[in-house]
Design a protein around this motif. Structure first.
Motif, short mmCIF file in Angstrom:
data_model
loop_
_atom_site.label_atom_id
_atom_site.label_comp_id
_atom_site.label_asym_id
_atom_site.label_seq_id
_atom_site.Cartn_x
_atom_site.Cartn_y
_atom_site.Cartn_z
N THR A 39 35.59 29.40 59.36
CA THR A 39 35.72 28.68 59.83
C THR A 39 36.20 28.71 61.29
O THR A 39 36.76 29.73 61.41
CB THR A 39 36.36 27.99 59.06
N ILE A 40 35.56 28.20 62.19
CA ILE A 40 35.63 28.18 63.93
C ILE A 40 36.69 27.01 63.76
O ILE A 40 35.92 25.84 63.38
CB ILE A 40 34.54 29.16 64.12
N PRO A 41 37.41 26.67 64.03
CA PRO A 41 38.21 25.45 64.50
C PRO A 41 37.79 25.00 65.42
O PRO A 41 37.36 25.10 66.65
CB PRO A 41 39.66 26.32 65.21
N GLU A 42 37.88 23.74 65.29
CA GLU A 42 37.15 22.40 65.89
C GLU A 42 37.75 22.61 67.39
O GLU A 42 36.51 22.60 67.80
CB GLU A 42 37.23 21.26 65.41
N SER A 43 38.87 22.82 67.26
CA SER A 43 39.63 22.89 69.29
C SER A 43 38.99 24.33 69.90
O SER A 43 38.47 23.74 70.93
CB SER A 43 41.58 23.40 68.58
N GLU A 44 38.21 25.37 69.02
CA GLU A 44 38.12 26.28 69.92
C GLU A 44 36.47 26.28 70.23
O GLU A 44 36.12 27.03 71.43
CB GLU A 44 38.60 27.83 69.57
N ILE A 45 36.11 24.88 68.94
CA ILE A 45 34.78 24.51 69.69
C ILE A 45 34.30 24.10 70.37
O ILE A 45 33.80 24.71 71.82
CB ILE A 45 33.97 24.39 68.27
N LYS A 46 34.73 23.83 70.74
CA LYS A 46 35.58 22.07 71.73
C LYS A 46 35.64 22.65 73.36
O LYS A 46 35.36 22.45 74.15
CB LYS A 46 36.07 20.99 72.07
N GLN A 47 35.99 24.04 73.32
CA GLN A 47 36.28 24.40 74.61
C GLN A 47 35.65 25.71 75.13
O GLN A 47 35.36 26.16 76.16
CB GLN A 47 37.90 25.08 74.23
N ALA A 48 34.23 26.17 73.96
CA ALA A 48 33.32 26.97 74.28
C ALA A 48 32.69 26.00 75.59
O ALA A 48 32.34 24.94 75.11
CB ALA A 48 32.17 27.00 73.28
N LYS A 49 31.94 26.99 76.90
CA LYS A 49 31.49 25.76 77.61
C LYS A 49 30.16 26.43 77.58
O LYS A 49 29.15 25.92 78.64
CB LYS A 49 31.69 26.64 79.12
N THR A 50 29.78 27.85 77.15
CA THR A 50 28.22 28.24 76.66
C THR A 50 27.95 28.84 75.81
O THR A 50 28.91 28.73 74.62
CB THR A 50 28.25 29.32 77.99
N VAL A 51 26.40 28.75 75.13
CA VAL A 51 26.06 29.75 73.91
C VAL A 51 26.62 30.98 74.16
O VAL A 51 27.32 31.05 72.78
CB VAL A 51 24.91 29.90 74.56
N ALA A 52 27.14 32.05 75.41
CA ALA A 52 27.82 33.31 74.87
C ALA A 52 29.13 33.11 74.07
O ALA A 52 29.37 33.49 73.65
CB ALA A 52 28.16 34.19 76.56
N ASP A 53 30.09 31.83 75.02
CA ASP A 53 31.05 31.79 74.23
C ASP A 53 30.62 31.50 72.92
O ASP A 53 31.75 31.15 72.15
CB ASP A 53 31.35 30.29 75.06
N LEU A 54 30.45 30.55 72.49
CA LEU A 54 29.68 30.03 71.13
C LEU A 54 29.19 31.45 69.74
O LEU A 54 30.15 31.76 69.61
CB LEU A 54 28.49 29.43 70.87
N ALA A 55 29.07 31.83 70.77
CA ALA A 55 28.81 33.45 69.64
C ALA A 55 29.76 34.77 70.19
O ALA A 55 30.09 34.82 68.81
CB ALA A 55 27.94 34.49 70.63
N ASP A 56 30.84 34.83 70.87
CA ASP A 56 32.25 35.41 70.76
C ASP A 56 32.98 34.46 69.47
O ASP A 56 33.69 35.29 69.28
CB ASP A 56 32.59 35.11 72.23
N LEU A 57 32.62 32.95 69.69
CA LEU A 57 33.73 32.77 69.37
C LEU A 57 33.37 33.15 67.46
O LEU A 57 34.34 33.38 66.42
CB LEU A 57 33.78 30.71 68.89
N ALA A 58 32.02 33.18 67.09
CA ALA A 58 31.42 33.20 65.71
C ALA A 58 31.97 34.80 65.76
O ALA A 58 32.18 34.75 64.55
CB ALA A 58 29.96 33.45 66.39
N GLU A 59 31.81 35.39 66.43
CA GLU A 59 31.90 36.77 66.04
C GLU A 59 33.68 37.35 65.80
O GLU A 59 33.54 37.77 65.29
CB GLU A 59 30.93 38.16 67.61
N THR A 60 34.36 37.07 66.62
CA THR A 60 35.71 36.38 66.42
C THR A 60 36.18 35.69 64.59
O THR A 60 36.90 36.93 64.47
CB THR A 60 36.79 35.70 67.67
#
Length: 78
Positions: A52-73
């Motif tokens: 589960t990735i918090p929606e607040s963190e998803i909203k802060q992602a600016k790029t595809v790479a940011d989403l990948a970093d969140l998924a990895e974390t």
């Protein structure tokens, strides 16, 4: 399949993007995503990475790479 490829797979499914090539620097703003699309992407990432990735963190992602970093974390180890 690495994390970026898996994130791209989710995005191509929900955003109707071409499957190749992966564009880690693609700005999410350029996709014209509405709140429902972002929710669908969030759910898709949660399912793909069994987490589960918090929606607040998803909203802060600016790029595809940011989403990948969140998924990895946030992903759950197998």
């Amino acid at each position: 399949m690495d994390t970026s490829q898996r994130v791209w797979k989710v995005l191509t499914h929900w955003c109707d993007l071409p499957s190749e090539p992966i564009q880690p620097d693609l700005q999410l703003d350029s996709l014209d995503l509405d709140s429902l699309s972002m929710l669908e992407i969030s759910l898709g990432l949660d399912k793909e990475f069994n987490t589960t990735i918090p929606e607040s963190e998803i909203k802060q992602a600016k790029t595809v790479a940011d989403l990948a970093d969140l998924a990895e974390t946030h992903r759950t180890p197998k």
